[in-house]
Write an enzyme that holds these catalytic residues in place. Structure first.
Site, short mmCIF file in Angstrom:
data_model
loop_
_atom_site.label_atom_id
_atom_site.label_comp_id
_atom_site.label_asym_id
_atom_site.label_seq_id
_atom_site.Cartn_x
_atom_site.Cartn_y
_atom_site.Cartn_z
N HIS A 86 -4.57 2.24 2.73
CA HIS A 86 -5.39 1.42 1.85
C HIS A 86 -4.60 1.20 0.57
CE1 HIS A 86 -6.45 5.74 1.69
NE2 HIS A 86 -6.02 5.56 0.45
N HIS A 137 0.89 -0.73 -3.93
CA HIS A 137 1.66 -0.59 -2.69
C HIS A 137 0.79 0.04 -1.62
CE1 HIS A 137 1.84 3.41 -4.52
NE2 HIS A 137 2.01 3.87 -3.28
#
Length: 199
Positions: A40, A127
């Site tokens: 996630h 990221h």
């Protein structure tokens, strides 16, 4: 409860990450790949938090999140933290992250700070964590070069998710316990407080 705010990925992006992980597995035997269902885009880790404190934070944050617009994200390319000489994390980049993503992060950080949480010291670097290195691989540069242009997919972000993290000998597992809609007041859940999500 051990909790954090993050952006949940779509099935399409997850499928692309599965393909990428299968390609990477034989090339990074010194790393442990993160299960695709556990990937996630983390915006703010809160750690162990009492229910009443979390309820108050979500209640105050929800109407502000509704005023934030939805936005698009594009994922692609890989890199490492902290650097190629001492890699600890292999990540997929958010390509040209929009200002709306940073605005959302800043909004969360402001409300988290007002709720008494310790400010985040590290600069926000969006990221997706793909793997964690157990030891330094022998040849990392060719891998990073080969995948520098690798596309992973696009995502329309329509809500912010509050995740619970559970630790076990088998590793961490995550579940969404609350969703806060972005820019869609009509989509707000009636009575959608943290406490209600547990009932």
């Amino acid at each position: 409860m051990r909790v954090f705010f993050a952006i949940e990925l779509s099935p399409g992006v997850r499928a692309s990450l599965v393909e990428l992980a299968q390609e990477l597995a034989p090339r990074i035997d010194t790393a442990r790949l993160v299960p695709p269902q556990n990937i996630h885009l983390t915006l703010r880790f809160l750690g162990e938090t009492k229910e009443d404190r979390l309820t108050g934070l979500v209640t105050r944050l929800r109407p502000e999140i509704r005023l934030s617009p939805g936005f698009e994200l594009r994922f692609g390319g890989v890199g490492v933290f902290p650097d190629a000489r001492r890699p600890r994390v292999l990540w997929v980049a958010v390509v040209d992250p929009p200002q709306a993503l940073f605005d959302l992060h800043s909004l969360i950080e402001r409300f988290v700070g007002e709720a008494g949480f310790v400010p985040e010291e590290r600069k926000f670097a969006p990221h997706l964590t793909l793997a964690r290195f157990r030891r330094v691989p022998k040849s990392l540069a060719p891998l990073l070069s080969d995948l520098s242009e690798r596309g992973v997919g696009r995502l329309h972000v329509a809500d912010l998710a509050l995740f619970e993290s559970r630790l076990s000998p088998q590793g961490a597992s995550y579940r969404v316990i609350e969703k806060l809609p972005l820019g869609r007041p009509e989509a707000a859940r009636p009575g959608g407080t943290y406490r209600n999500m547990l009932l």
